[in-house]
Write a protein that holds these residues in place. Sequence first.
Motif, PDB file in Angstrom:
ATOM      1  N   GLU A 219       0.961  -1.264  -0.082  1.00  0.00           N
ATOM      2  CA  GLU A 219      -0.024  -0.212   0.056  1.00  0.00           C
ATOM      3  C   GLU A 219       0.892   1.345   0.078  1.00  0.00           C
ATOM      4  O   GLU A 219       0.284   2.402   0.109  1.00  0.00           O
TER       5      GLU A 219
ATOM      6  N   ASP B  46      -6.486   2.370  -8.332  1.00  0.00           N
ATOM      7  CA  ASP B  46      -5.802   2.142  -6.954  1.00  0.00           C
ATOM      8  C   ASP B  46      -6.398   3.089  -5.761  1.00  0.00           C
ATOM      9  O   ASP B  46      -6.470   2.755  -4.751  1.00  0.00           O
ATOM     10  N   GLU B  47      -7.029   4.169  -6.303  1.00  0.00           N
ATOM     11  CA  GLU B  47      -7.534   5.134  -5.225  1.00  0.00           C
ATOM     12  C   GLU B  47      -8.982   4.242  -4.659  1.00  0.00           C
ATOM     13  O   GLU B  47      -9.197   4.588  -3.641  1.00  0.00           O
TER      14      GLU B  47
ATOM     15  N   ARG C 169      -9.381   1.267  -4.697  1.00  0.00           N
ATOM     16  CA  ARG C 169      -8.977  -0.177  -3.993  1.00  0.00           C
ATOM     17  C   ARG C 169      -8.649   0.560  -2.367  1.00  0.00           C
ATOM     18  O   ARG C 169      -9.078   0.010  -1.490  1.00  0.00           O
ATOM     19  N   ALA C 170      -7.922   1.701  -2.386  1.00  0.00           N
ATOM     20  CA  ALA C 170      -7.653   2.375  -1.037  1.00  0.00           C
ATOM     21  C   ALA C 170      -8.989   2.572  -0.228  1.00  0.00           C
ATOM     22  O   ALA C 170      -9.105   2.529   0.937  1.00  0.00           O
ATOM     23  N   LYS C 171      -9.983   3.297  -1.063  1.00  0.00           N
ATOM     24  CA  LYS C 171     -11.185   3.500  -0.502  1.00  0.00           C
ATOM     25  C   LYS C 171     -11.838   2.158   0.217  1.00  0.00           C
ATOM     26  O   LYS C 171     -12.481   2.316   1.183  1.00  0.00           O
TER      27      LYS C 171
ATOM     28  N   ARG D 274     -10.435  -0.730   1.057  1.00  0.00           N
ATOM     29  CA  ARG D 274      -9.497  -0.871   2.383  1.00  0.00           C
ATOM     30  C   ARG D 274      -9.969  -0.032   3.453  1.00  0.00           C
ATOM     31  O   ARG D 274      -9.885  -0.535   4.686  1.00  0.00           O
ATOM     32  N   ALA D 275      -9.958   1.111   3.285  1.00  0.00           N
ATOM     33  CA  ALA D 275     -10.585   2.166   4.431  1.00  0.00           C
ATOM     34  C   ALA D 275     -11.879   1.512   5.357  1.00  0.00           C
ATOM     35  O   ALA D 275     -12.076   1.680   6.069  1.00  0.00           O
TER      36      ALA D 275
ATOM     37  N   GLU E  32     -13.650  -5.692  -2.836  1.00  0.00           N
ATOM     38  CA  GLU E  32     -12.385  -5.276  -2.887  1.00  0.00           C
ATOM     39  C   GLU E  32     -11.613  -6.433  -4.047  1.00  0.00           C
ATOM     40  O   GLU E  32     -10.641  -5.988  -4.515  1.00  0.00           O
TER      41      GLU E  32
ATOM     42  N   ASN F 189      -9.229  -5.684  -7.060  1.00  0.00           N
ATOM     43  CA  ASN F 189      -8.250  -5.819  -7.196  1.00  0.00           C
ATOM     44  C   ASN F 189      -7.741  -6.497  -8.480  1.00  0.00           C
ATOM     45  O   ASN F 189      -6.685  -6.421  -9.182  1.00  0.00           O
TER      46      ASN F 189
END
Length: 403
Positions: free
Chosen positions: A44, A168-169, A171-173, A175-176, A374, A378
């Motif tokens: 990450e 990728d953004e 994916r980050a959301k 994960r959050a 997710e 991915n």
Amino acid sequence: MSAMARIADLAEQIRGVSYDKEDASPTPKPGFLPILRAGNITDEGLVFDDLVFVPADCISEKQKIRKNDVIIAASSGSLDVVGKAARALQDFDGGFGAFCKVLRPGPDVDPSYFAHFFRTPEYRRRVSSLAAGVSINNLKNEHLDEIIIPLEPLPEQRRIAAILDKADELRAKRRAALKKLDELTQSIFLDMFGDPATNAKGFPIAHMGDVCDVRDGTHDSPKYISDGGYPLVTSKNVTGGVVDLTDVNYISEADYVQINKRSKVDRGDIILPMIGTIGSPVLVDHEPCYAIKNVALIKFLKTSPSAVFVRHLLSGHYFDYIVSRKNRGGTQKFVSLGDLRAFPLPLPSKGEQQEFARRVEAVEKARTISRTSEAELNALFASLQHRAFSGDLVSAGRGQLTV
């Protein structure tokens, strides 16, 4: 067809900082600067905890990390660690250790495009084959210099990088969102049992190895195969509470059978990374068809505590607290099989454990929905990565592909 370029023609390679162990400090001191090590490089991005600090005069100006540098783990006992890379999003008033390298991109390559290349499965597989050693795995200067990267014109590089950044953004959301659900489970746990580190409610303590069957995966390094075979799950594949086979390596049926004679994973077991990103346990809720390496395996007996309860103890701050007291000061995090067998479990009554499991079940339903999303993101990201560095995003039509 895309033009091709050597890494050496696009970026300057910079060696890490050497220092005497006795000169290093685990805490900040006047006249000292921080050093990033392999453990600070994650999928990450860079993390800035568990730093060491060395005298400032050990670090040259060139060795200070600058925005857009790509920091790479270059030496480790684990092939899963060697080659890990992350981009510096801003200048950092510190350096990086001698077991790492930095690639500093020049004007002929977009920094984001360049950094994305080092996150592709193709890159990781290549460096794993280049770096493999007998007891220590090393990524040499020439290994990195001679890697070939597709090189589009700069405007096209920026367009491709923007597509990957957007994916990728997303994916980050996701994960959050999953992290928020983890915090909810943590809140339920603390409300019912209090902080296990202080055990203010006085629950009896048992070593995990006394109440569960605690094993680990193979210590061997079976040969990877490219055609067919069975997945070999290592620490890098156990992340975020799931087993991620996106970037897994495959082994022969003979090796798979041999490894599973002592460490076969079954539904209801817990598996847990032992090296690099330790912790992050997974309660196996599927029928596994893989073998494991550098991963702990916890099996539950009729008299064992609740697997849901144990998984939570191994995924929260309590695990970090216990493991940090046994930290051996190496260059990367590691937890031994002996440490896990001796891991102290505060044990509420069976009824209390079952009530906790019941409450967590509702959270897990929401987590399952988020994990499915997710996994889809991915898979999209992996597909876009492959297409980006094989020329397919270009052939799809400039400016026409969005995510």
